[in-house]
Design a protein around this motif. Structure first.
Motif, PDB file in Angstrom:
ATOM      1  N   THR A  90      47.027  42.281  34.158  1.00 53.61           N
ATOM      2  CA  THR A  90      45.951  42.457  33.174  1.00 53.61           C
ATOM      3  C   THR A  90      46.387  42.068  31.763  1.00 53.61           C
ATOM      4  O   THR A  90      45.564  41.580  30.988  1.00 53.61           O
ATOM      5  CB  THR A  90      45.382  43.888  33.194  1.00 53.61           C
ATOM      6  N   ARG A  91      47.670  42.271  31.430  1.00 53.98           N
ATOM      7  CA  ARG A  91      48.159  41.792  30.123  1.00 53.98           C
ATOM      8  C   ARG A  91      48.024  40.281  30.035  1.00 53.98           C
ATOM      9  O   ARG A  91      47.567  39.744  29.030  1.00 53.98           O
ATOM     10  CB  ARG A  91      49.618  42.195  29.910  1.00 53.98           C
ATOM     11  N   GLY A  92      48.430  39.597  31.092  1.00 49.36           N
ATOM     12  CA  GLY A  92      48.341  38.140  31.114  1.00 49.36           C
ATOM     13  C   GLY A  92      46.914  37.643  31.221  1.00 49.36           C
ATOM     14  O   GLY A  92      46.573  36.566  30.730  1.00 49.36           O
ATOM     15  N   ILE A 138      37.363  38.439  41.576  1.00 48.21           N
ATOM     16  CA  ILE A 138      36.030  37.976  41.967  1.00 48.21           C
ATOM     17  C   ILE A 138      35.174  37.714  40.727  1.00 48.21           C
ATOM     18  O   ILE A 138      34.509  36.680  40.636  1.00 48.21           O
ATOM     19  CB  ILE A 138      35.361  38.989  42.903  1.00 48.21           C
ATOM     20  N   SER A 139      35.207  38.628  39.766  1.00 50.47           N
ATOM     21  CA  SER A 139      34.347  38.479  38.590  1.00 50.47           C
ATOM     22  C   SER A 139      34.726  37.270  37.736  1.00 50.47           C
ATOM     23  O   SER A 139      33.863  36.663  37.108  1.00 50.47           O
ATOM     24  CB  SER A 139      34.351  39.749  37.741  1.00 50.47           C
ATOM     25  N   HIS A 140      36.001  36.920  37.717  1.00 48.35           N
ATOM     26  CA  HIS A 140      36.457  35.767  36.927  1.00 48.35           C
ATOM     27  C   HIS A 140      36.643  34.516  37.789  1.00 48.35           C
ATOM     28  O   HIS A 140      37.075  33.489  37.271  1.00 48.35           O
ATOM     29  CB  HIS A 140      37.778  36.088  36.226  1.00 48.35           C
ATOM     30  N   ARG A 141      36.382  34.646  39.093  1.00 45.23           N
ATOM     31  CA  ARG A 141      36.557  33.535  40.038  1.00 45.23           C
ATOM     32  C   ARG A 141      37.967  32.950  39.949  1.00 45.23           C
ATOM     33  O   ARG A 141      38.156  31.729  39.867  1.00 45.23           O
ATOM     34  CB  ARG A 141      35.508  32.453  39.801  1.00 45.23           C
ATOM     35  N   LEU A 142      38.955  33.835  39.959  1.00 44.54           N
ATOM     36  CA  LEU A 142      40.345  33.416  39.822  1.00 44.54           C
ATOM     37  C   LEU A 142      40.871  32.799  41.106  1.00 44.54           C
ATOM     38  O   LEU A 142      40.666  33.337  42.194  1.00 44.54           O
ATOM     39  CB  LEU A 142      41.227  34.614  39.459  1.00 44.54           C
ATOM     40  N   THR A 143      41.560  31.684  40.969  1.00 45.53           N
ATOM     41  CA  THR A 143      42.267  31.075  42.094  1.00 45.53           C
ATOM     42  C   THR A 143      43.654  31.700  42.174  1.00 45.53           C
ATOM     43  O   THR A 143      44.083  32.404  41.254  1.00 45.53           O
ATOM     44  CB  THR A 143      42.417  29.557  41.891  1.00 45.53           C
ATOM     45  N   ARG A 186      45.300  40.404  47.428  1.00 49.22           N
ATOM     46  CA  ARG A 186      43.862  40.321  47.693  1.00 49.22           C
ATOM     47  C   ARG A 186      43.535  40.889  49.077  1.00 49.22           C
ATOM     48  O   ARG A 186      42.562  41.596  49.238  1.00 49.22           O
ATOM     49  CB  ARG A 186      43.382  38.880  47.582  1.00 49.22           C
ATOM     50  N   ARG A 187      44.366  40.571  50.063  1.00 51.44           N
ATOM     51  CA  ARG A 187      44.139  41.071  51.417  1.00 51.44           C
ATOM     52  C   ARG A 187      44.283  42.591  51.498  1.00 51.44           C
ATOM     53  O   ARG A 187      43.652  43.218  52.330  1.00 51.44           O
ATOM     54  CB  ARG A 187      45.122  40.433  52.398  1.00 51.44           C
ATOM     55  N   ALA A 188      45.087  43.168  50.643  1.00 53.64           N
ATOM     56  CA  ALA A 188      45.346  44.611  50.695  1.00 53.64           C
ATOM     57  C   ALA A 188      44.097  45.430  50.431  1.00 53.64           C
ATOM     58  O   ALA A 188      44.021  46.584  50.827  1.00 53.64           O
ATOM     59  CB  ALA A 188      46.433  44.983  49.691  1.00 53.64           C
ATOM     60  N   SER A 189      43.103  44.853  49.778  1.00 52.63           N
ATOM     61  CA  SER A 189      41.883  45.610  49.507  1.00 52.63           C
ATOM     62  C   SER A 189      40.746  45.212  50.440  1.00 52.63           C
ATOM     63  O   SER A 189      39.609  45.583  50.236  1.00 52.63           O
ATOM     64  CB  SER A 189      41.463  45.439  48.046  1.00 52.63           C
ATOM     65  N   SER A 190      41.065  44.467  51.479  1.00 54.85           N
ATOM     66  CA  SER A 190      40.052  44.114  52.475  1.00 54.85           C
ATOM     67  C   SER A 190      40.326  44.900  53.761  1.00 54.85           C
ATOM     68  O   SER A 190      41.267  45.676  53.842  1.00 54.85           O
ATOM     69  CB  SER A 190      40.083  42.610  52.750  1.00 54.85           C
ATOM     70  N   ASN A 237      44.907  47.451  43.981  1.00 59.76           N
ATOM     71  CA  ASN A 237      44.400  46.247  44.636  1.00 59.76           C
ATOM     72  C   ASN A 237      42.882  46.141  44.556  1.00 59.76           C
ATOM     73  O   ASN A 237      42.336  45.038  44.457  1.00 59.76           O
ATOM     74  CB  ASN A 237      44.846  46.200  46.097  1.00 59.76           C
ATOM     75  N   ILE A 238      42.197  47.280  44.606  1.00 57.46           N
ATOM     76  CA  ILE A 238      40.737  47.241  44.499  1.00 57.46           C
ATOM     77  C   ILE A 238      40.319  46.730  43.121  1.00 57.46           C
ATOM     78  O   ILE A 238      39.453  45.854  43.007  1.00 57.46           O
ATOM     79  CB  ILE A 238      40.129  48.629  44.792  1.00 57.46           C
ATOM     80  N   HIS A 239      40.937  47.237  42.087  1.00 62.07           N
ATOM     81  CA  HIS A 239      40.626  46.777  40.720  1.00 62.07           C
ATOM     82  C   HIS A 239      40.995  45.298  40.559  1.00 62.07           C
ATOM     83  O   HIS A 239      40.244  44.517  39.971  1.00 62.07           O
ATOM     84  CB  HIS A 239      41.368  47.627  39.687  1.00 62.07           C
ATOM     85  N   TYR A 240      42.164  44.951  41.093  1.00 63.93           N
ATOM     86  CA  TYR A 240      42.630  43.555  41.054  1.00 63.93           C
ATOM     87  C   TYR A 240      41.611  42.625  41.717  1.00 63.93           C
ATOM     88  O   TYR A 240      41.229  41.596  41.158  1.00 63.93           O
ATOM     89  CB  TYR A 240      43.983  43.483  41.767  1.00 63.93           C
TER      90      TYR A 240
END
Length: 79
Positions: free
Chosen positions: A64-66, A13-18, A42-46, A5-8
């Motif tokens: 990551t493949r997608g 954040i870096s790609h500003r993914l919705t 996303r919440r799992a890493s907060s 989740n941290i990597h996710y």
């Protein structure tokens, strides 16, 4: 054990993914998920531990493949 989740979250954040982008990345990687699952990851890493869903290695791999195909298309459109 790796906290996927941290990597996710960093990638999102870096790609500003919705949430819709995330669902599409997973679909392109061979995994069907809901908008709510993308948000739960996303919440799992907060620090907010309500409704936490830990991402598995297989889910991170599909995401990551997608992401590669999604990024090629998204950034080509931006040019």
């Amino acid at each position: 054990m790796t906290d996927w989740n941290i990597h996710y979250r960093r990638i999102c954040i870096s790609h500003r993914l919705t949430k819709l982008d995330i669902v599409e990345c997973c679909r392109l990687g061979g995994l069907e998920i809901s908008n709510s699952k993308a948000e739960a990851w996303r919440r799992a890493s907060s620090s907010d531990h309500r409704h936490v869903t830990r991402m598995t290695e297989a889910e991170f791999d599909a995401f990551t493949r997608g992401l590669v195909d999604w990024a090629r298309e998204a950034y080509r459109d931006a040019d």
